[in-house]
Design a protein around this motif. Sequence first.
Motif, mmCIF file in Angstrom:
data_model
loop_
_atom_site.group_PDB
_atom_site.id
_atom_site.type_symbol
_atom_site.label_atom_id
_atom_site.label_comp_id
_atom_site.label_asym_id
_atom_site.label_seq_id
_atom_site.Cartn_x
_atom_site.Cartn_y
_atom_site.Cartn_z
ATOM 1 N N ASP A 6 0.823 -1.205 0.000
ATOM 2 C CA ASP A 6 0.000 0.000 0.000
ATOM 3 C C ASP A 6 0.861 1.261 0.000
ATOM 4 N N ASP A 7 0.315 2.348 -0.551
ATOM 5 C CA ASP A 7 1.029 3.630 -0.584
ATOM 6 C C ASP A 7 0.607 4.579 0.540
ATOM 7 N N LEU A 8 -0.249 4.139 1.429
ATOM 8 C CA LEU A 8 -0.698 4.919 2.590
ATOM 9 C C LEU A 8 -1.424 6.200 2.215
ATOM 10 N N ARG A 9 -2.145 6.198 1.119
ATOM 11 C CA ARG A 9 -2.844 7.407 0.683
ATOM 12 C C ARG A 9 -4.283 7.478 1.171
ATOM 13 N N GLY A 10 -4.897 6.368 1.499
ATOM 14 C CA GLY A 10 -6.306 6.375 1.859
ATOM 15 C C GLY A 10 -6.576 6.910 3.253
ATOM 16 N N PRO A 11 -7.717 7.585 3.437
ATOM 17 C CA PRO A 11 -8.063 8.116 4.763
ATOM 18 C C PRO A 11 -8.283 7.014 5.790
ATOM 19 N N GLU A 12 -8.691 5.822 5.355
ATOM 20 C CA GLU A 12 -8.901 4.710 6.293
ATOM 21 C C GLU A 12 -7.582 4.321 6.955
ATOM 22 N N ILE A 13 -6.504 4.380 6.182
ATOM 23 C CA ILE A 13 -5.189 4.012 6.707
ATOM 24 C C ILE A 13 -4.742 5.033 7.741
ATOM 25 N N ALA A 14 -4.907 6.306 7.440
ATOM 26 C CA ALA A 14 -4.540 7.351 8.399
ATOM 27 C C ALA A 14 -5.329 7.178 9.693
ATOM 28 N N ALA A 15 -6.610 6.880 9.588
ATOM 29 C CA ALA A 15 -7.437 6.695 10.784
ATOM 30 C C ALA A 15 -6.976 5.480 11.593
ATOM 31 N N THR A 50 -1.493 -3.617 3.629
ATOM 32 C CA THR A 50 -2.805 -3.538 4.263
ATOM 33 C C THR A 50 -3.622 -4.768 3.891
ATOM 34 N N ALA A 51 -4.530 -5.133 4.774
ATOM 35 C CA ALA A 51 -5.458 -6.246 4.546
ATOM 36 C C ALA A 51 -6.849 -5.656 4.358
ATOM 37 N N TRP A 52 -7.557 -6.141 3.338
ATOM 38 C CA TRP A 52 -8.879 -5.627 2.969
ATOM 39 C C TRP A 52 -9.838 -6.780 2.757
ATOM 40 N N GLU A 53 -11.115 -6.485 2.982
ATOM 41 C CA GLU A 53 -12.174 -7.438 2.664
ATOM 42 C C GLU A 53 -13.420 -6.637 2.303
ATOM 43 N N ASP A 54 -13.948 -6.879 1.143
ATOM 44 C CA ASP A 54 -15.152 -6.180 0.668
ATOM 45 C C ASP A 54 -15.020 -4.660 0.798
ATOM 46 N N GLY A 55 -13.843 -4.134 0.434
ATOM 47 C CA GLY A 55 -13.610 -2.697 0.471
ATOM 48 C C GLY A 55 -13.369 -2.113 1.842
ATOM 49 N N GLU A 56 -13.270 -2.953 2.863
ATOM 50 C CA GLU A 56 -13.068 -2.479 4.236
ATOM 51 C C GLU A 56 -11.656 -2.814 4.700
ATOM 52 N N MET A 76 2.171 -2.924 13.119
ATOM 53 C CA MET A 76 1.185 -4.004 13.051
ATOM 54 C C MET A 76 -0.057 -3.555 13.797
ATOM 55 N N ARG A 77 -1.197 -3.566 13.110
ATOM 56 C CA ARG A 77 -2.439 -3.133 13.741
ATOM 57 C C ARG A 77 -3.630 -3.788 13.054
ATOM 58 N N THR A 78 -4.545 -4.319 13.849
ATOM 59 C CA THR A 78 -5.813 -4.827 13.344
ATOM 60 C C THR A 78 -6.902 -3.869 13.797
ATOM 61 N N ASP A 79 -7.792 -3.498 12.895
ATOM 62 C CA ASP A 79 -8.924 -2.660 13.258
ATOM 63 C C ASP A 79 -9.716 -3.367 14.353
ATOM 64 N N SER A 80 -10.139 -2.637 15.356
ATOM 65 C CA SER A 80 -10.811 -3.241 16.519
ATOM 66 C C SER A 80 -12.072 -4.012 16.144
ATOM 67 N N ARG A 81 -12.693 -3.684 15.016
ATOM 68 C CA ARG A 81 -13.898 -4.406 14.589
ATOM 69 C C ARG A 81 -13.589 -5.773 13.971
ATOM 70 N N HIS A 82 -12.290 -6.050 13.784
ATOM 71 C CA HIS A 82 -11.905 -7.285 13.093
ATOM 72 C C HIS A 82 -10.933 -8.141 13.909
ATOM 73 N N LEU A 83 -10.902 -7.908 15.197
ATOM 74 C CA LEU A 83 -10.017 -8.696 16.064
ATOM 75 C C LEU A 83 -10.449 -10.151 16.097
ATOM 76 N N ARG A 84 -9.473 -11.021 16.296
ATOM 77 C CA ARG A 84 -9.681 -12.470 16.437
ATOM 78 C C ARG A 84 -10.295 -13.120 15.196
ATOM 79 N N ARG A 85 -9.949 -12.561 14.041
ATOM 80 C CA ARG A 85 -10.392 -13.139 12.773
ATOM 81 C C ARG A 85 -9.212 -13.615 11.934
ATOM 82 N N GLY A 86 -8.001 -13.573 12.506
ATOM 83 C CA GLY A 86 -6.820 -14.030 11.788
ATOM 84 C C GLY A 86 -6.143 -12.964 10.947
#
Length: 151
Positions: A6-15, A50-56, A76-86
Amino acid sequence: MQIIRDDLRGPEIAALLEAHLADFAPHSPPESRHALDLDGLRRPEVHFYTAWEDGELLGCGAFKRLDARHAELKSMRTDSRHLRRGVARALLTRLIAEARAAGFERLSLETGSVAHFVPARHFYAAAGFAECGPFGDYVEDPYSVFMTRRL
């Protein structure tokens, strides 16, 4: 799950990276926080994924070249909504494979020493990382644990 460089350009990455910094800020003094900001992660010696699924956005991770044979795991960071999913395991597996393919022989990391970071230390130990002394520009720090593994 799709993992991309990833190039770190998306706002989701900054957040996600802001959440990463905010999460560990209460547990370490400023001089013991070693996370890279967006500009630091965009440097040529850093490989950011970055890891993505269905645009998220699910999570992120990176490695930084220290020298021709040694790289450091970063952000290394997993979005809190996706913890414990591998997500973290999939990212770490990809980062290890990419670092190996880039010719690195060792991958090291710095994480926190306080109770908040126990899950991270267990995660890395399960992936073959063992505690070591400071590496690169790091020095002994009571808030840091250093880990490494051969690739």
